[in-house]
Scaffold this motif. Sequence first.
Motif, PDB file in Angstrom:
ATOM      1  N   ASN A  38       6.947  -3.686  -5.012  1.00 57.21           N
ATOM      2  CA  ASN A  38       8.225  -3.433  -5.722  1.00 57.21           C
ATOM      3  C   ASN A  38       9.746  -3.414  -4.044  1.00 57.21           C
ATOM      4  OD1 ASN A  38      10.426  -2.330  -6.978  1.00 57.21           O
ATOM      5  ND2 ASN A  38      10.035  -0.407  -6.547  1.00 57.21           N
ATOM      6  N   GLY A  39       9.224  -4.734  -3.823  1.00 61.31           N
ATOM      7  CA  GLY A  39       9.916  -4.990  -2.463  1.00 61.31           C
ATOM      8  C   GLY A  39       9.624  -3.974  -1.359  1.00 61.31           C
ATOM      9  N   SER A  59       2.812 -16.388  -0.512  1.00 62.28           N
ATOM     10  CA  SER A  59       1.846 -16.394  -1.713  1.00 62.28           C
ATOM     11  C   SER A  59       0.244 -15.635  -1.588  1.00 62.28           C
ATOM     12  CB  SER A  59       1.407 -17.876  -1.352  1.00 62.28           C
ATOM     13  OG  SER A  59       0.296 -17.640   0.139  1.00 62.28           O
ATOM     14  N   GLU A  60       0.060 -14.493  -1.132  1.00 65.63           N
ATOM     15  CA  GLU A  60      -0.724 -13.649  -1.408  1.00 65.63           C
ATOM     16  C   GLU A  60       0.028 -12.518  -1.954  1.00 65.63           C
ATOM     17  OE1 GLU A  60      -3.860 -14.619   2.543  1.00 65.63           O
ATOM     18  OE2 GLU A  60      -2.111 -13.616   3.148  1.00 65.63           O
ATOM     19  N   TRP A  61       1.014 -12.550  -2.272  1.00 60.36           N
ATOM     20  CA  TRP A  61       1.696 -10.784  -2.496  1.00 60.36           C
ATOM     21  C   TRP A  61       1.029 -10.946  -3.674  1.00 60.36           C
ATOM     22  CZ3 TRP A  61       3.634  -7.577   1.292  1.00 60.36           C
ATOM     23  CH2 TRP A  61       4.461  -6.446  -0.080  1.00 60.36           C
ATOM     24  N   ILE A  70       0.964  -0.796  -0.076  1.00 56.34           N
ATOM     25  CA  ILE A  70       0.485  -0.214   0.214  1.00 56.34           C
ATOM     26  C   ILE A  70       0.819   1.044  -0.015  1.00 56.34           C
ATOM     27  CG2 ILE A  70      -0.223   0.366   2.389  1.00 56.34           C
ATOM     28  CD1 ILE A  70      -3.094   1.094   2.154  1.00 56.34           C
ATOM     29  N   LEU A  71       0.736   2.137  -0.726  1.00 57.74           N
ATOM     30  CA  LEU A  71       1.624   3.188  -1.061  1.00 57.74           C
ATOM     31  C   LEU A  71       0.371   4.443  -0.416  1.00 57.74           C
ATOM     32  CD1 LEU A  71       3.485   5.064  -1.848  1.00 57.74           C
ATOM     33  CD2 LEU A  71       2.045   5.695  -4.577  1.00 57.74           C
ATOM     34  N   PHE A  72       0.964   5.185   0.533  1.00 59.39           N
ATOM     35  CA  PHE A  72       0.083   7.102   1.342  1.00 59.39           C
ATOM     36  C   PHE A  72       1.061   7.440   0.972  1.00 59.39           C
ATOM     37  CE2 PHE A  72      -0.590   2.622   4.601  1.00 59.39           C
ATOM     38  CZ  PHE A  72      -2.016   3.081   4.142  1.00 59.39           C
ATOM     39  N   LYS A  73       0.487   8.476  -0.046  1.00 63.33           N
ATOM     40  CA  LYS A  73       1.102   9.068  -1.067  1.00 63.33           C
ATOM     41  C   LYS A  73       0.889  10.987  -0.783  1.00 63.33           C
ATOM     42  CE  LYS A  73       2.862   9.922  -5.860  1.00 63.33           C
ATOM     43  NZ  LYS A  73       3.276  11.589  -5.731  1.00 63.33           N
ATOM     44  N   ARG A  88      12.218  -9.803  -0.831  1.00 61.99           N
ATOM     45  CA  ARG A  88      11.964  -9.611   0.200  1.00 61.99           C
ATOM     46  C   ARG A  88      11.640  -8.326   0.343  1.00 61.99           C
ATOM     47  NH1 ARG A  88      16.599 -12.379   1.688  1.00 61.99           N
ATOM     48  NH2 ARG A  88      16.426 -14.901   1.802  1.00 61.99           N
ATOM     49  N   PRO A  89       9.861  -8.448   0.712  1.00 62.73           N
ATOM     50  CA  PRO A  89       9.427  -6.442   0.812  1.00 62.73           C
ATOM     51  C   PRO A  89      10.118  -6.252   2.367  1.00 62.73           C
ATOM     52  CG  PRO A  89       7.617  -8.054   1.340  1.00 62.73           C
ATOM     53  CD  PRO A  89       9.257  -8.882   0.774  1.00 62.73           C
TER      54      PRO A  89
END
Length: 401
Positions: A117-118, A110-112, A85-88, A152-153
């Motif tokens: 973008n990491g 598996s849900e990712w 999620i991006l809070f911009k 990996r994120p």
Amino acid sequence: MEEYDSNSLSIKEDIGIHLSVKTEETLGNGQLQSNVVDVTSFGALGDGKTDDSKAFLEAWEKICGEKGSQTLQIPIGKTFKLRPILFKGPCKSNTINFRLLGKIIAPTKSEWGGKGNGRWIIFKDVKNLIVDGFGIVQGSGPTWWNVVHSNRPTSLAFSGCDNLRLKSITSINSARNHISINSCTDVTVFNVTLIAPEHSPNTDGINIVGSSQVNLFHSTISTGDDCVAINGGCSGINITNVYCGPGHGLSVGSLGRNKANEKVEHVHVKNCTFNGTQNGARIKTFPGGSGYAKSISFKDIILINTRNPIIIDQHYGCRDHCPHTTSAVEVSDVKFIGFHGSASKGAINLSCSEVKRCNGIVLEDITIIPATKGKKLEVVCNNVDGTVQDTTPTVSCLSKP
């Protein structure tokens, strides 16, 4: 691999972190009241199963578009599952408080899917952002750690967020870095707790890139990689009263990878503890790079069974098989003062480049003893100029002041 259970408060209790952190409705001098928006009012369920990302984004758009001081509240007693999620920003509001009182959990590998973008939770170009509360950010690290070469994120990523404040949150089992700070100016991190198992790969506590005036105080970082990593483009980094262990210690670098020109200066670390870490205070650079690491100090450090307490490694990444190069990241004006405690392997390792010697290195008031009685600690000192006084074990290659 060991996984930490965030359903129990024993983790925080064991490391002495008090949970009763109060949040305020007023801002700064107490004169301005914040408008509070709860994510549940936008349909977030917080049942730990439903994807609540849409509700979070709608709540964010609401407060980001309003003037004045705004608070996005994640309530206590609920668990919110979020996809990447991006809070911009930029936002119209003067200040945004992301108040975490409950728990946020990540999707499993598996849900990712291919998004993110990491990075998992991203704040981008949000000025005057406060992230606080006594809540928990729980990554899905155990589903990622055994996967080779996976993207990996990072759990919490902040990019272009000037005047950033992080306070009292806990991050557990991040798949990669717990917190990344990139291209930010004027950052304060206070009383955070970052936890992952000792052998979890690349789980840096705080990774800082291209940022200035970053202050980290009174925090506990127990992870599988660097407690704090300070990378190229950083200046004015102050770290005080941080407990580090397990993990790889506190690192400046690595710098100069792939012949990059990178610069780090004015880094000051004080009153920190390294307990059972692989390294303590470390500067690491790749051969063939350029730039510098200078004006760095490590003072009043407690060592508890630290494997390698003091390291400058200008042969990082190649060890005994380094290619011939004609350039190196210059390391200068580095002070190690007031180190006391025990080590399990090497007390002091100053392995500097034959291309560009380390200079202005100071060792003072240092007593490092073997963690195992009768064991001799290694001292390495190559291609380095500087001074030493009141230091045990002996570092014969440096001169007396």
